[in-house]
Design an enzyme around this catalytic site. Structure first.
Site, mmCIF file in Angstrom:
data_model
loop_
_atom_site.group_PDB
_atom_site.id
_atom_site.type_symbol
_atom_site.label_atom_id
_atom_site.label_comp_id
_atom_site.label_asym_id
_atom_site.label_seq_id
_atom_site.Cartn_x
_atom_site.Cartn_y
_atom_site.Cartn_z
ATOM 1 N N GLY A 131 0.817 -1.215 0.000
ATOM 2 C CA GLY A 131 0.000 0.000 0.000
ATOM 3 C C GLY A 131 0.847 1.259 0.000
ATOM 4 O O GLY A 131 2.078 1.208 0.094
ATOM 5 N N VAL A 162 1.124 3.606 2.277
ATOM 6 C CA VAL A 162 1.861 3.784 3.531
ATOM 7 C C VAL A 162 2.886 2.670 3.712
ATOM 8 O O VAL A 162 4.025 2.911 4.134
ATOM 9 C CB VAL A 162 0.889 3.847 4.732
ATOM 10 C CG1 VAL A 162 1.661 3.846 6.048
ATOM 11 C CG2 VAL A 162 -0.009 5.079 4.633
ATOM 12 N N CYS A 171 -3.192 10.931 10.293
ATOM 13 C CA CYS A 171 -2.176 11.789 9.674
ATOM 14 C C CYS A 171 -2.367 13.271 10.005
ATOM 15 O O CYS A 171 -1.410 13.959 10.377
ATOM 16 C CB CYS A 171 -2.165 11.594 8.165
ATOM 17 S SG CYS A 171 -3.807 11.529 7.409
ATOM 18 N N HIS A 193 -0.339 17.154 3.736
ATOM 19 C CA HIS A 193 -1.511 17.857 4.246
ATOM 20 C C HIS A 193 -1.069 19.233 4.740
ATOM 21 O O HIS A 193 -0.007 19.367 5.346
ATOM 22 C CB HIS A 193 -2.115 17.126 5.457
ATOM 23 C CG HIS A 193 -2.724 15.797 5.127
ATOM 24 N ND1 HIS A 193 -3.069 15.401 3.860
ATOM 25 C CD2 HIS A 193 -3.079 14.767 5.954
ATOM 26 C CE1 HIS A 193 -3.599 14.189 3.917
ATOM 27 N NE2 HIS A 193 -3.616 13.782 5.162
#
Lengths: 348, 348
Positions: B16, B18, B132, B252
């Site tokens: 994945g 991550v 996150c 982010h």
């Protein structure tokens, strides 16, 4: 000047992103135009554009351009407005100015018709159209303020590049394609055209709109703070803003926190105030994933509000998500709306 | 179990978004690995990936996979963690879980090492890695809280699609190209994979991350609110969040408003607290247009902070802009950091 309730209208900056939307809106609203004059800086003079199927050649704006003009819509940058708006007024025109040149001038009304239409009648020739991100916010706040009072606003914006003009649109388009091709991104316009450094906007977020002021806030942030107080006639209102440019072509979104003056207000109360308010469309139903987005709000005149939530700690605190087309309600439509109110009330 | 201070490590969800970053980070940090086992759901079993130049075949994770494993890093979704993390613990492994499955469980430490490293030692086999968007915010708030106190936080997020996995990355890429080609946008993943409706993310902003809760907040917003209180050991802290997904691949950003407990605090005080804090990089100089952006922060382990301003009305109010790579500090790096603290302190 005009015959049988029609008006001679000039659009200054007719070839720009906002100017083009002004022409679309005047046509769409069937504004009572007798004679239309399309003007621009010398750079764009000679370009052609159409209105109601007829081709117009854009002329360079000079003081003489405004002879016999009743209403002049300006959107060609602050320096053009500073130079030519007073000339247009001298020639007898009413100026609706979409730049920041006169917004904070004491004798210039700063108007969002849903909020302070009656300020128009105090004009001395110039009426200012507020900053795009301010307009949609105050339109959403006013129905709440009227019923419940508001004493605090904290806003974080999610702003489209078209607020920085057609060049910024082109930059986002070119950078996005370069990124997808795995190429280097070239930045020449954003975050602020005249500023020293430029950063890529594609797949990025730039926490700078317009230039920095001495207090560490950007000019865009100070516009939101000062213009909100002026339009709402609330010089003591606590307003804070963080303005961010995003890779979106059209429509600004805003995450707005407010504190109302009344206790025990419910989300449903705020929803029904907004549902009934002019110019506002409530799109707020978590159960059906209903909320506005920039794409769903583009090309529409309304201000869309959703995600209304009560703060979990502060009884008087509420969170809202406010979205609107920055070129329409944020600029062209609000200007034409002011023009419509002027002719309807004969405030020329 | 392990020989001479090296450890048998399993990565669950190795293929994945991550999981891949976990492998990169373990390699980059030269984590003392004796034996590495790469695991996944049955869907991805059989895929190959490399670590330190060696090829590994990813195996399907079963309870037996964890025999002789010392440390298991989970990032294969909440249901896999719920099923297999207790099995891994039974086999003697310490689990560092990157899903939301155990974050709010009372006997599971929820850890950001810069904030609450010592909570790790109370673990009963599972340590949870926070959400996150929470991690980067608390990392920036803790140095301020320690010196000045904090009693209020209001955050609006600007979140990258990679937080929703590789499929969301693909969706943004495909939709962006379709938009640039003038084609229709197809949406199948965002805003939330399992939810009923999907909306385009390209050149848009979606005010929904994860599914809606009964109180009108999204699960992502409630994660930020609840996890912040738990990590900071401040059950009474006032926290509000509005979470927004944007057309950004990595990192982010967050517009954070805080109120500190002390009066007369200056921007310079907050800047120097952050400049000295571990894991934080101060990038804050309006005069040189210096501030962090998602693109400038990607592929870096730190949390970047800029745009620090004092509120113009509230003496104790400050605004910050916090940016970090959501797959690194927001996920993989924070997990590996917990693993490093575990082995350094022998908290196995």
């Amino acid at each position: 000047m005009s015959k049988s309730n029609t008006y001679n209208v000039a659009v200054v900056g007719a070839t720009g992103a906002v100017g083009q939307k002004m022409l679309e809106t005047l046509e769409d609203r069937n504004f009572p135009i007798n004679q239309l004059k399309l003007l621009s800086s010398s750079r764009s003079a000679g370009l052609k554009t159409t209105f109601k199927g007829k081709e117009y050649v854009v002329e360079e704006a000079t003081p003489e351009s405004f002879t016999d003009i009743d209403i002049a819509l300006f959107s060609a940058g602050g320096s053009v407005s500073k130079k030519l708006a007073p000339e247009a007024v001298k020639k007898g025109a009413v100026v609706i100015d979409n730049t920041s040149a006169y917004r904070m001038a004491e004798d210039v009304p700063l108007v969002v018709p849903e909020v302070n239409e009656s300020d128009i009648k105090n004009h001395k020739g110039i009426i200012a159209n507020p900053n795009c991100s301010t307009i949609q916010m105050v339109a959403a706040l006013e129905p709440i303020r009227k019923s419940l009072g508001i004493n605090r606003v904290i806003v974080s914006t999610y702003q489209a590049v078209s607020g920085a003009g057609n060049e910024a649109n082109d930059e986002l388009r070119e950078q996005s394609q370069a990124f997808l091709n795995g190429e280097e991104l070239e930045a020449n316009i954003l975050p602020a055209k005249g500023d020293e450094k430029h950063y890529p906007i594609a797949f990025n977020a730039l926490p700078q709109i317009d230039v920095f002021q001495d207090n560490g806030y950007t000019f865009e942030e100070m516009k939101m703070i000062n213009e909100t107080k002026k339009i709402m006639h609330m010089p003591k209102l606590s307003v804070a803003a963080t303005c961010v440019r995003l890779p979106i072509f059209t429509s600004h979104a805003e995450s707005v926190y407010i504190e109302v003056e009344q206790d025990d207000v419910s989300v449903e109360q705020i929803q029904s105030l907004l549902a009934e308010a002019p110019g506002i469309v409530l799109q707020d139903d978590p159960a059906t994933q209903t909320y506005p987005t920039p794409l769903s709000s583009a090309e529409k005149k309304d201000v869309f509000v959703g995600r209304i939530r009560k703060d979990l700690d502060e009884d008087r605190g509420f969170h809202l998500w406010v979205v609107s087309d920055n070129l329409l309600k944020g600029a062209a439509w609000n200007s034409v709306q002011i023009a419509e109110r002027i002719v309807a009330n004969q405030w020329l």
